[in-house]
Design an enzyme around this catalytic site. Structure first.
Site, PDB file in Angstrom:
ATOM      1  N   GLN A 221      37.753 -23.599   7.103  1.00 39.37           N
ATOM      2  CA  GLN A 221      39.099 -23.258   6.634  1.00 39.37           C
ATOM      3  C   GLN A 221      39.483 -21.846   7.083  1.00 39.37           C
ATOM      4  OE1 GLN A 221      40.721 -25.636   5.051  1.00 39.37           O
ATOM      5  NE2 GLN A 221      42.615 -24.548   4.672  1.00 39.37           N
ATOM      6  N   GLU A 222      38.518 -20.942   7.076  1.00 43.39           N
ATOM      7  CA  GLU A 222      38.794 -19.549   7.426  1.00 43.39           C
ATOM      8  C   GLU A 222      39.148 -19.391   8.905  1.00 43.39           C
ATOM      9  OE1 GLU A 222      39.123 -16.855   5.745  1.00 43.39           O
ATOM     10  OE2 GLU A 222      38.348 -17.369   3.768  1.00 43.39           O
ATOM     11  N   SER A 223      38.306 -19.952   9.781  1.00 44.72           N
ATOM     12  CA  SER A 223      38.450 -19.637  11.205  1.00 44.72           C
ATOM     13  C   SER A 223      38.247 -20.819  12.135  1.00 44.72           C
ATOM     14  CB  SER A 223      37.433 -18.552  11.587  1.00 44.72           C
ATOM     15  OG  SER A 223      36.105 -19.079  11.534  1.00 44.72           O
TER      16      SER A 223
END
Length: 318
Positions: A221-223
């Protein structure tokens, strides 16, 4: 198995058995176990093969070791055969339908808990099989490492280089066919990118004592596991750490291994702060603990955080 992800409980079972194996014969292979050997494994063998020589003390075979590791890890094997025959047996359509997949040597990164299958002309060509217990991915053109646990081998734990092309080589005369993995619903993420940093994230979560499944989804989800990611808000690297956060953690946000280890430690701190509540810990990672603490004044606390944070938490925990 609360918090289990692919392989974690299997690895623990394999290591528990390996700790009590030793060589007791002229062949130089670990086929004997001491009085501390897990009784659950002995009971399992007695159940599936009463009195069989393949698990007798002094003659423990690699297949029985692997079968016990999976059984004690809560994922009993569908079928048991000679070691090398695992490769064609788990290719069958009915096995694939149950979530068993094979990763040929050199085509993908192994994960802890995988079975590693080897062919060899020795000992009647029955091959060898072991449980992967640790993986350090190759990074920057340098070799990584793979460790597996086994019975009837030269030591209960063996470590070999894992080169950038992911072609694992073990002993002379042995050919690594590849890895067998069980994609159990809810415990794995087959849609994750084929990135060497997936295994780094997995190991970082285990070392920090947090749920690896949630951490893998969090980094996705972050990167999207992109080590060069940068957000408009200034978050940097694969774990999207702010420079001040990275400095406080003592990590370089652009170094994927450091960043993932730091992010896992940070999540462990948030989980401790919020009594093991992953929703609150994830919200704190995204919006900051101050924002979460303020929102907790309301029963529906998540609704009092930014829309981005709500979407972030729900996407990871869905």
């Amino acid at each position: 198995m609360n918090g289990d992800v692919h392989g974690s409980a299997i690895v623990q079972a394999a290591l528990a058995m390996a700790e009590h194996l030793h060589n007791c014969g002229p062949e130089g292979y670990d086929q004997c176990y001491d009085s501390g050997f897990p009784r659950a494994a002995l009971l399992y063998w007695q159940q599936i093969c009463p009195g069989c020589a393949a698990w007798a003390n002094g003659n423990l075979q690699c297949v029985m070791f692997v079968a016990a590791a999976y059984a004690l890890g809560g994922d009993p094997l569908e079928t048991i055969s000679n070691a090398v025959d695992f490769w064609p047996n788990y290719q069958r359509p009915e096995m694939r339908a149950k979530g068993w997949v094979e990763i040929p040597n050199g085509t993908g990164l192994p994960l802890p808990g995988d079975m590693v299958v080897m062919a060899s002309p020795f000992f009647g060509g029955v091959g060898h099989i072991a449980v992967v217990t640790a993986v350090t991915p190759p990074l920057g053109g340098r070799d990584g490492q793979l460790t597996f646990a086994q019975a009837n081998g030269p030591g209960p734990l063996n470590t070999f280089p894992l080169p950038p092309d992911l072609q694992l080589h073990t002993w002379p005369g042995y050919t690594v066919l590849g890895y067998i993995r069980h994609l159990r619903p809810g415990l794995v993420l087959p849609s994750l990118p084929r990135s060497p940093y997936v295994a780094v994230a997995y190991e970082s979560a285990l070392q920090a004592g947090i749920n690896p499944v949630i951490f893998l989804k969090q980094i996705e989800q972050e990167s999207g596991f992109n080590p060069l990611a940068r957000s408009p808000a200034g978050a940097e690297g694969i774990a999207q750490l702010l420079p001040s956060t990275a400095q406080a953690l003592g990590v370089d946000p652009w170094n994927p291994a450091q960043a993932l280890q730091g992010a896992a430690r940070l999540m462990a701190q948030y989980l401790h702060r919020y009594g093991g509540d992953y929703a609150k810990a994830l919200a704190a990672y995204n919006a900051g603990s101050g924002a979460v603490d303020a929102a907790l004044a309301y029963p529906n606390w998540l609704d009092h955080l930014p829309d981005e944070t709500r979407r972030y938490v729900l996407a990871i925990l869905s």
